[in-house]
Design an enzyme around this catalytic site. Structure first.
Site, short mmCIF file in Angstrom:
data_model
loop_
_atom_site.label_atom_id
_atom_site.label_comp_id
_atom_site.label_asym_id
_atom_site.label_seq_id
_atom_site.Cartn_x
_atom_site.Cartn_y
_atom_site.Cartn_z
N HIS A 1 10.69 91.66 74.06
CA HIS A 1 10.38 93.03 73.67
C HIS A 1 11.40 93.50 72.65
O HIS A 1 12.56 93.11 72.70
CB HIS A 1 10.42 93.97 74.89
CG HIS A 1 9.68 95.24 74.67
ND1 HIS A 1 10.27 96.32 74.07
CD2 HIS A 1 8.40 95.59 74.92
CE1 HIS A 1 9.38 97.30 73.97
NE2 HIS A 1 8.24 96.88 74.48
N ASP B 1 2.37 93.16 78.97
CA ASP B 1 1.15 92.36 78.74
C ASP B 1 1.06 91.12 79.59
O ASP B 1 0.02 90.45 79.59
CB ASP B 1 1.11 91.96 77.26
CG ASP B 1 0.98 93.18 76.38
OD1 ASP B 1 1.83 93.37 75.49
OD2 ASP B 1 0.05 93.98 76.61
C1 SDX Z 1 4.09 95.39 73.16
O1 SDX Z 1 7.41 98.24 70.85
C2 SDX Z 1 6.75 98.48 71.97
O2 SDX Z 1 7.07 99.35 72.74
C3 SDX Z 1 5.54 97.60 72.19
C4 SDX Z 1 4.84 97.75 73.54
C5 SDX Z 1 4.20 99.10 73.69
O3 SDX Z 1 3.98 99.52 74.83
O4 SDX Z 1 3.82 99.71 72.65
O5 SDX Z 1 5.77 97.53 74.57
C6 SDX Z 1 3.71 96.74 73.67
O6 SDX Z 1 3.85 95.12 72.01
C7 SDX Z 1 4.79 94.45 74.07
C8 SDX Z 1 5.16 93.11 73.35
C9 SDX Z 1 3.89 92.22 73.36
N1 SDX Z 1 4.15 91.01 72.51
C10 SDX Z 1 4.27 89.79 73.06
O7 SDX Z 1 4.32 89.58 74.26
C11 SDX Z 1 4.32 88.67 72.03
C12 SDX Z 1 5.45 87.70 72.39
N2 SDX Z 1 6.73 88.40 72.19
C13 SDX Z 1 7.37 88.24 70.93
O8 SDX Z 1 6.55 88.03 69.82
C14 SDX Z 1 8.56 89.16 70.73
O9 SDX Z 1 9.28 89.19 71.88
C15 SDX Z 1 8.30 90.58 70.30
C16 SDX Z 1 7.41 90.67 69.11
C17 SDX Z 1 7.73 91.36 71.40
C18 SDX Z 1 9.66 91.14 69.92
O10 SDX Z 1 10.01 90.48 68.72
P1 SDX Z 1 11.52 90.35 68.30
O11 SDX Z 1 12.15 91.67 68.41
O12 SDX Z 1 11.64 89.59 67.02
O13 SDX Z 1 12.04 89.47 69.44
P2 SDX Z 1 13.38 89.63 70.14
O14 SDX Z 1 14.34 90.48 69.38
O15 SDX Z 1 13.04 90.01 71.53
O16 SDX Z 1 13.80 88.11 69.96
C19 SDX Z 1 15.07 87.71 70.21
C20 SDX Z 1 14.99 86.21 70.07
C21 SDX Z 1 14.42 85.74 68.74
O17 SDX Z 1 15.11 84.56 68.46
P3 SDX Z 1 16.20 84.56 67.25
O18 SDX Z 1 15.40 84.90 66.00
O19 SDX Z 1 17.21 85.65 67.61
O20 SDX Z 1 16.76 83.16 67.24
O21 SDX Z 1 14.11 85.65 71.06
C22 SDX Z 1 13.05 84.93 70.42
C23 SDX Z 1 12.99 85.38 68.99
O22 SDX Z 1 12.57 84.29 68.17
N3 SDX Z 1 11.84 85.31 71.11
C24 SDX Z 1 11.04 84.49 71.77
C25 SDX Z 1 10.03 85.30 72.32
N4 SDX Z 1 10.24 86.57 71.97
C26 SDX Z 1 11.36 86.57 71.22
N5 SDX Z 1 11.07 83.16 71.94
C27 SDX Z 1 10.07 82.63 72.68
N6 SDX Z 1 9.04 83.35 73.25
C28 SDX Z 1 9.01 84.68 73.08
N7 SDX Z 1 8.04 85.41 73.62
#
Ligand code: SDX
Length: 393
Positions: free
Chosen positions: A270, A328
């Site tokens: 997140h 989700d």
């Molecule tokens: C929603 O913003 C909101 O409030 C959204 C929401 C709402 O109610 O409106 O909460 C709803 O959108 C929830 C999120 C749903 N999305 C997913 O579940 C998709 C999978 N999650 C990721 O794509 C990701 O976690 C995000 C998009 C949610 C967040 O993206 P970020 O901010 O780029 O991820 P992060 O800062 O949490 O990541 C930190 C690290 C990164 O690695 P580095 O670049 O630092 O090396 O963790 C990695 C990311 O690559 N990472 C993951 C991961 N999520 C982040 N690695 C593996 N699997 C994952 N799911």
């Protein structure tokens, strides 16, 4: 090189904003709406109470709630000509494509609620959007399965009426399972608002130009559709189905950790929560309750999800990156148990989030200091280049 840095004097004009609606503490896993915890609201309220709270800032008393529900109910029908919009779509159109089109088209029908400078027209547009989303959403599903559209019922409550429009047919009476209606109501509460996420920011930015509320909500629906945002619930079910069995979970966790593999665990991580998403905990509890009350004992996708959560939460990569299940992760398993197809999961998210979007839109319009949004830019391209005519290039 600040010469090309477009500086905006106004804090709000950079797309950042102040708000009194929702508060998130990502480190502590806290979500509050108008000061009330999501745990208290999900446990003790129904969606109409939470919608009232988000819109008006206070929980309604019995009379206020009854009047609000009646006002919303009186707007659940849509203009009959909107029927024709569905015929323009292929039957296999993604329901979110239909939602973007039909909700945007509301701007062409409700001319008496387009003037954003008139508080009464703003409230009418707000009630219309909250009321009509279930109808428009259910009809998108009916269109995809080739069944007749069911009209809303004034003798039904919001979540019950939606499920009735989804699954009833004209040929016989259909009784909505009260267990599913209650679960749907809680799912709507958990998705109602969430501070300045991508789709809410889209609605605010569109609204800051003075666009009408129906167009702004259509923009929010488009933004929510992405798999990184609201589209994640559909992506989670597809991922769990692809994993197939609990013993393959480790393989996918390894893929998620591989920097060279674009695969991410859907439903994990997140932008703000670096602890548990409080909504995910409530959703998991609801999931077990609904499957139990429906007598579904061995839902394979739930087994896989629980194994995935267990392994990921014990894995150093996820611990270090502070990746936890988000809202989700479990929602799709409940929706599947309700008989809702994966293509409709994000539509449900949009249905619920319309209340948060419209509350945030009203808050922005009512803010006298609000200016058109203009996110900042740091220019990193070429400058002052000598022009070369075409025949010399
Ligand atoms: C929603 O913003 C909101 O409030 C959204 C929401 C709402 O109610 O409106 O909460 C709803 O959108 C929830 C999120 C749903 N999305 C997913 O579940 C998709 C999978 N999650 C990721 O794509 C990701 O976690 C995000 C998009 C949610 C967040 O993206 P970020 O901010 O780029 O991820 P992060 O800062 O949490 O990541 C930190 C690290 C990164 O690695 P580095 O670049 O630092 O090396 O963790 C990695 C990311 O690559 N990472 C993951 C991961 N999520 C982040 N690695 C593996 N699997 C994952 N799911």
């Amino acid at each position: 090189d600040t010469d090309h840095f477009t500086y905006d004097p106004g804090f709000t004009s950079t797309g950042s904003c102040e708000s009194k609606i929702s508060f998130i503490d990502g480190d502590k896993g806290i979500l509050q709406h108008r000061g009330y915890s999501i745990e208290d609201l999900a446990e003790n309220c129904d969606f109409m109470e939470v919608a009232y709270l988000l819109l008006k800032g206070e929980l309604p008393n019995i009379d206020e709630k009854a009047k609000f529900e009646t006002d919303i109910t009186m707007h659940t029908m849509v203009h009959e000509q909107l029927h024709k919009f569905y015929d323009g779509f292929r039957r296999d159109a993604h329901p979110m494509a239909i939602m973007v089109g039909v909700v945007g088209a509301l701007s062409a029908f409700y001319h008496d609620s387009l003037d954003i400078n008139d508080p009464h027209q703003r409230m009418v547009a707000s009630y219309r959007l909250i009321a009509k989303m279930p109808t428009i959403a259910a009809w998108a599903y009916k269109y995809s399965v080739g069944q007749p559209f069911m009209y809303p019922r004034n003798d039904m409550r919001y979540a019950e009426d939606f499920l009735h429009m989804m699954f009833a047919v004209p040929c016989e009476d259909y009784k909505v399972n009260p267990v599913l209606a209650k679960a749907m109501d809680r799912i709507l509460i958990l998705h109602a608002d969430h501070e300045q996420n991508a789709s809410t920011s889209t609605v605010r930015l569109a609204g800051s130009s003075g666009a009408n509320p129906f167009a702004c909500i259509a923009a929010g629906i488009a933004s929510l559709w992405g798999p990184a945002h609201g589209g994640a619930n559909e992506a989670v079910l597809n991922m769990l189905t692809e994993i197939g069995t609990p013993d393959r979970v480790g393989e996918f966790v390894a893929k998620a950790k591989d920097k060279n593999d674009p695969f991410r665990l859907m439903g994990f991580g997140h932008r703000v929560y670096k602890n548990f998403d409080p909504r995910a905990k409530i959703m998991a509890k609801t999931c077990h309750e609904v499957l139990g009350e429906l007598g579904i004992k061995d839902e394979p996708l739930l087994e896989i999800a629980m194994q995935l959560e267990k392994i990921a939460l014990e894995d150093d990569y996820f611990i270090e990156k502070k990746l936890y299940p988000n809202v989700d992760f479990y929602s799709g398993i409940i929706l599947k148990a309700m008989g809702i197809p994966t293509s409709m999961f994000t539509v449900l998210f949009a249905l619920a989030r319309t209340t948060g979007w419209i509350a945030q839109w009203n808050e922005m319009i009512e803010d006298p200091s609000q200016r058109i949004g203009r996110p900042r830019q740091l220019y990193t391209g070429e400058v002052d280049r000598d022009f070369v005519p075409l025949h010399q290039r």
